[in-house]
Design an enzyme around this catalytic site. Structure first.
Site, short mmCIF file in Angstrom:
data_model
loop_
_atom_site.label_atom_id
_atom_site.label_comp_id
_atom_site.label_asym_id
_atom_site.label_seq_id
_atom_site.Cartn_x
_atom_site.Cartn_y
_atom_site.Cartn_z
N TYR A 140 0.82 -1.20 0.00
CA TYR A 140 0.00 0.00 0.00
C TYR A 140 0.86 1.26 0.00
O TYR A 140 0.54 2.27 0.63
CB TYR A 140 -0.99 -0.05 1.18
CG TYR A 140 -2.10 -1.01 0.88
CD1 TYR A 140 -3.32 -0.57 0.39
CD2 TYR A 140 -1.89 -2.38 1.00
CE1 TYR A 140 -4.32 -1.46 0.06
CE2 TYR A 140 -2.89 -3.28 0.68
CZ TYR A 140 -4.10 -2.82 0.22
OH TYR A 140 -5.08 -3.72 -0.11
N ASP A 203 9.88 11.42 16.28
CA ASP A 203 9.12 10.37 15.60
C ASP A 203 9.98 9.12 15.56
O ASP A 203 11.10 9.11 16.08
CB ASP A 203 8.71 10.82 14.19
CG ASP A 203 7.34 10.26 13.78
OD1 ASP A 203 7.14 9.04 13.93
OD2 ASP A 203 6.49 11.04 13.32
N HIS A 241 -5.95 10.61 18.27
CA HIS A 241 -7.17 10.03 17.67
C HIS A 241 -6.89 8.69 16.97
O HIS A 241 -7.83 7.99 16.61
CB HIS A 241 -7.85 11.03 16.73
CG HIS A 241 -7.16 11.23 15.42
ND1 HIS A 241 -7.78 11.84 14.35
CD2 HIS A 241 -5.91 10.92 14.98
CE1 HIS A 241 -6.96 11.89 13.32
NE2 HIS A 241 -5.82 11.34 13.68
#
EC number: 2.1.1.-
Length: 336
Positions: A140, A203, A241
């Protein structure tokens, strides 16, 4: 002329049944770069000119533009096409990349948000189809490239909203770590606006390794579930989220450990779902985001104010404030 309520209901039902095509058609226009072509041209363009510039044949382009003009995206005058204030928001520097991400098969697949997926709890598209994790499947790559571009565009827009509507958030801060900051787009824009702040983009190591240099920004690799670099403030922009309540509490506790106990704060930049019927112009878009999370992320969701308060309390924060930044997100500031 009397209004036939039953006809209205039938028309409304058809609109709902076909509403998916609105974003599909707009995504096609963005893929053809029509908003950017019209913006760069700076004026009206004929169908032939727009066809030549976009590489799209006249007949399908005419039908696409007819649809988008009807829905108020573009404008037309004397058989020529032009930008509107709305279509300008879909250029490559605005929400264009986000539209392209929403058009990928991973995002659009009906397998993600279906009755069967909701009943079985396999709402994550790739898990329901292939039993794989969406973040690690190399097949993907197209989606992940579109995702990265969309997040860069989103970071630019959100940083601009903070600078314009809540600059006081950075008063007195000397350092801010952006957790999940990828290539430093958001923190870079914020450091430009508030040059007294040292920015840290934090990150995964493989992500920050490819980051281009940014003035005033240090790049640090690591795992937010293990530790977060110390700073005056920690920012979580569109991070929580993605995660379950338990994982969010873990992340928030690590962020709390990284800031000064007496003067530090954690800045959560995320959507707040409104359930009291009052809301604002972005209320519908926030609910749509929650449907995307339901379809694509197994554990993620958009949260109500009460749900955010629960997370903050469980993570050990003593107080918090909420600031509307005239955006789909708000800024929640949590204090130890």
């Amino acid at each position: 002329m009397a209004v036939d309520k039953e006809v209205q209901l039938h028309a409304q039902a058809w609109e709902h049944a076909l509403s998916y095509i609105n974003s599909t058609a707009l995504s096609a226009a963005v893929e053809l770069e029509i908003p950017d072509i019209l913006e760069d041209h700076g004026g009206l363009m004929s169908l032939s000119e727009l066809s030549a510039a976009s590489g799209c044949p006249r007949e399908p382009l005419y039908r696409l533009m007819r649809f988008l003009i009807f829905h108020g995206i573009f404008t037309k005058s004397d058989d020529c096409y032009a930008q509107s204030p709305l279509s300008r928001l879909f250029t490559r520097e605005n929400l264009g990349p986000y539209m392209l991400m929403q058009a990928t098969p991973v995002t659009r697949s009906p397998a993600g948000l279906s009755g069967e997926a909701l009943k079985t709890g396999t709402s994550l598209y790739l898990k329901s189809i292939r039993g794989e994790d969406s973040w690690s499947d190399p097949a993907y790559g197209y989606h992940m490239k579109a995702f990265t571009n969309a997040m860069i565009a989103h970071a630019r827009l959100t940083a601009a909203a903070i600078v314009s509507n809540y600059p006081a958030a950075f008063d007195g801060l000397r350092s801010v770590v952006d957790v999940g900051g990828r290539h430093g787009t958001a923190i870079g824009r914020l450091v430009e606006a508030f040059p007294w702040v040292r920015g840290i983009a934090f990150d995964l190591p493989e992500i920050v390794a490819d980051a281009p240099p940014r003035k005033g920004v240090d790049f640090v690799g690591g795992d937010m579930f293990e530790s977060v670099p110390k700073a005056d403030a920690v920012m979580l922009m569109w991070i929580l989220h993605d995660w379950s309540d338990d994982k969010c509490i873990e992340i928030l506790k690590k962020c709390k450990e990284a800031i000064p106990a007496s003067t530090g704060k954690v800045m959560i930049v995320d959507a707040i779902i409104n359930e009291d019927g009052e809301g604002d112009e972005f209320s519908g878009a926030r609910l749509s985001l929650d449907m995307i999370m339901l379809a694509v992320m197994a554990q993620g969701k958009e949260r109500t104010y009460k749900e955010w308060v629960h997370l903050l309390n469980e993570a050990g924060f003593s107080k918090h404030t909420v600031k509307n930044i005239k955006s789909i997100e708000s800024v929640i500031e949590a204090y130890p």
